[in-house]
Design an enzyme around this catalytic site. Structure first.
Site, PDB file in Angstrom:
ATOM      1  N   GLY A  26       2.263   2.260  10.763  1.00 56.48           N
ATOM      2  CA  GLY A  26       3.370   3.384  10.547  1.00 56.48           C
ATOM      3  C   GLY A  26       4.046   3.803  11.736  1.00 56.48           C
ATOM      4  O   GLY A  26       4.723   4.822  11.780  1.00 56.48           O
ATOM      5  N   LYS A  35      -0.055   4.168  -0.209  1.00 58.84           N
ATOM      6  CA  LYS A  35      -0.350   5.453   0.349  1.00 58.84           C
ATOM      7  C   LYS A  35      -0.238   6.604  -0.933  1.00 58.84           C
ATOM      8  O   LYS A  35      -0.057   6.687  -1.842  1.00 58.84           O
ATOM      9  CB  LYS A  35       0.092   5.685   1.623  1.00 58.84           C
ATOM     10  CG  LYS A  35      -0.259   4.492   2.507  1.00 58.84           C
ATOM     11  CD  LYS A  35      -0.098   4.549   4.148  1.00 58.84           C
ATOM     12  CE  LYS A  35      -0.244   3.281   4.553  1.00 58.84           C
ATOM     13  NZ  LYS A  35      -0.201   3.290   6.169  1.00 58.84           N
ATOM     14  N   HIS A  39      -9.598   1.205   4.773  1.00 55.43           N
ATOM     15  CA  HIS A  39      -8.306   1.552   5.525  1.00 55.43           C
ATOM     16  C   HIS A  39      -8.407   2.385   6.890  1.00 55.43           C
ATOM     17  O   HIS A  39      -9.405   3.398   6.738  1.00 55.43           O
ATOM     18  CB  HIS A  39      -7.177   2.003   4.597  1.00 55.43           C
ATOM     19  CG  HIS A  39      -5.857   1.947   5.122  1.00 55.43           C
ATOM     20  ND1 HIS A  39      -5.342   3.187   6.232  1.00 55.43           N
ATOM     21  CD2 HIS A  39      -4.803   1.068   4.961  1.00 55.43           C
ATOM     22  CE1 HIS A  39      -4.102   2.770   6.477  1.00 55.43           C
ATOM     23  NE2 HIS A  39      -3.743   1.576   5.939  1.00 55.43           N
ATOM     24  N   GLU A  95      -5.506  -4.855  10.695  1.00 59.36           N
ATOM     25  CA  GLU A  95      -4.426  -3.920  10.967  1.00 59.36           C
ATOM     26  C   GLU A  95      -4.705  -2.970  12.083  1.00 59.36           C
ATOM     27  O   GLU A  95      -5.689  -2.173  12.371  1.00 59.36           O
ATOM     28  CB  GLU A  95      -4.412  -2.719   9.835  1.00 59.36           C
ATOM     29  CG  GLU A  95      -4.182  -3.401   8.194  1.00 59.36           C
ATOM     30  CD  GLU A  95      -3.465  -2.478   7.539  1.00 59.36           C
ATOM     31  OE1 GLU A  95      -2.311  -2.698   6.930  1.00 59.36           O
ATOM     32  OE2 GLU A  95      -4.177  -1.534   7.305  1.00 59.36           O
ATOM     33  N   ASN A 150       0.735  -1.241  -0.124  1.00 60.96           N
ATOM     34  CA  ASN A 150       0.082   0.024   0.115  1.00 60.96           C
ATOM     35  C   ASN A 150       1.022   1.219   0.065  1.00 60.96           C
ATOM     36  O   ASN A 150       1.569   1.613   1.233  1.00 60.96           O
ATOM     37  CB  ASN A 150      -0.945  -0.069   1.343  1.00 60.96           C
ATOM     38  CG  ASN A 150      -1.702   1.205   1.535  1.00 60.96           C
ATOM     39  OD1 ASN A 150      -1.698   2.177   0.581  1.00 60.96           O
ATOM     40  ND2 ASN A 150      -2.402   1.226   2.500  1.00 60.96           N
ATOM     41  N   SER A 184       3.342  -2.044  10.431  1.00 57.36           N
ATOM     42  CA  SER A 184       4.741  -2.184  10.521  1.00 57.36           C
ATOM     43  C   SER A 184       5.328  -3.556   9.982  1.00 57.36           C
ATOM     44  O   SER A 184       6.232  -4.052  10.699  1.00 57.36           O
ATOM     45  CB  SER A 184       5.177  -1.752  11.820  1.00 57.36           C
ATOM     46  OG  SER A 184       4.674  -0.418  12.334  1.00 57.36           O
ATOM     47  N   GLU A 221      -6.985   4.745   7.953  1.00 57.45           N
ATOM     48  CA  GLU A 221      -6.670   6.370   7.444  1.00 57.45           C
ATOM     49  C   GLU A 221      -8.125   6.777   6.861  1.00 57.45           C
ATOM     50  O   GLU A 221      -8.132   8.082   7.119  1.00 57.45           O
ATOM     51  CB  GLU A 221      -5.246   6.446   6.601  1.00 57.45           C
ATOM     52  CG  GLU A 221      -3.987   6.240   7.384  1.00 57.45           C
ATOM     53  CD  GLU A 221      -3.027   5.487   6.695  1.00 57.45           C
ATOM     54  OE1 GLU A 221      -3.080   5.497   5.422  1.00 57.45           O
ATOM     55  OE2 GLU A 221      -2.142   5.051   7.463  1.00 57.45           O
TER      56      GLU A 221
HETATM   57  P1  PGA Z   1       2.923   0.431   7.478  1.00 51.92           P
HETATM   58  O1  PGA Z   1       1.217   0.495   7.065  1.00 51.92           O
HETATM   59  O2  PGA Z   1       3.308  -0.962   7.157  1.00 51.92           O
HETATM   60  O3  PGA Z   1       3.634   1.352   7.205  1.00 51.92           O
HETATM   61  O4  PGA Z   1       2.588   0.116   9.089  1.00 51.92           O
HETATM   62  C1  PGA Z   1       0.444  -0.400   6.822  1.00 51.92           C
HETATM   63  C2  PGA Z   1      -0.738   0.008   6.253  1.00 51.92           C
HETATM   64  O5  PGA Z   1      -1.310   1.172   6.579  1.00 51.92           O
HETATM   65  O6  PGA Z   1      -1.406  -0.846   5.326  1.00 51.92           O
END
Ligand code: PGA
Length: 257
Positions: free
Chosen positions: A176, A14, A98, A170, A12, A216, A100
């Site tokens: 992140g 982003k 997601h 997640e 992803n 992560s 976010e």
């Molecule tokens: P990350 O993000 O691997 O940077 O923690 C995962 C995600 O939001 O899908």
């Protein structure tokens, strides 16, 4: 070790990568990951790069995914992208719900369910994201939150659609942040989600659904996470922005796949 389900590992990206940068990344990935078919590999660039990336990935073992879509089929929705438009670019998967999107754009389980349904109408396989916040986990509400999200976000899907749907667990506190769920925490949540699927659909359907872990994921922890019986892949953010680390995650996971 043999997995019950084929692993699916998705990057992803982003809101990162211009078209030129995106082409450089997929070009490198094509070389790094050539001939790997034991794991389903997906990249989800921003909308602006999908068309060009699709051209490069044609006839490759890397699938194209999108990061979001509209719940509507088309019409007067300024700034939105419909599932058919993604299908037109050879997109096969689309991330919906997601954290976010839920957190910053107010997406509810109801909207996520509409998006998942609209994805299936266009023959796209949605990756439906669920996960609890740190406050929810610490308050002992993880299972309740996951149950509400799973029930709400998958509402209206038929059993055949559910089997084609991917769930991404997640935990919001791991996204992140560099903090990863322990393998035990991931397995526990995944097993709980699969139990919900048995209840909401049936055993055979639940056994067929792939549940990715996200938050992560790195080359150093991917293999161990993926070795858990109910962890069927990963949704990778930061570590998917660089060809070497994404490829290392996939190669590391192959030994369990
Ligand atoms: P990350 O993000 O691997 O940077 O923690 C995962 C995600 O939001 O899908």
């Amino acid at each position: 070790m043999n997995k019950e389900r084929k692993l699916i590992i998705a990057g992803n990206w982003k809101m990162n990568k211009t078209v030129v940068e995106a082409l450089a990344l997929v070009g490198a990935l094509k070389t790094e990951l050539a001939n790997i078919n034991q794991v389903d590999i997906v990249v989800c660039p921003p909308f602006t790069a999908l068309c060009e990336v699709a051209r490069v990935l044609r006839d490759s073992n890397i699938r194209l995914g999108a990061q979001n879509m509209s719940e509507h089929a088309g019409g007067a929705y300024t700034g939105e992208i419909a599932a058919e438009m993604l299908k037109d670019l050879a997109v096969r998967n689309v991330i919906v719900g997601h954290s976010e999107r839920r957190q910053y754009y107010g997406e509810s389980d109801e909207i996520v369910a509409k998006k998942a349904q609209a994805a299936h109408v266009a023959s796209l396989a949605p990756i439906v994201c669920v996960g609890e916040t740190l406050a929810e986990r610490e308050a002992g509400r993880m299972e309740k939150v996951l149950e509400t999200q799973v029930r709400g976000s998958l509402a209206g899907l038929s059993k055949p659609q559910m089997v084609e749907t991917i769930i991404a667990y997640e935990p919001v506190w791991a996204i992140g942040t560099g903090k990863t769920a322990t393998t035990a925490q991931a397995q526990e949540a995944h097993q709980f989600i699969r139990g919900l699927l048995i209840h909401l659909f049936d055993e055979a359907t639940a056994r067929g659904v792939r549940i990715q872990y996200g938050g992560s994921v790195k080359p150093s922890n991917a293999r161990e996470l993926m070795s858990q019986p109910d962890v069927d892949g990963a949704l990778v953010g930061g570590a998917s922005l660089e060809a070497r680390s994404f490829a290392d995650i996939i190669r590391g996971s192959m030994s369990v796949g």
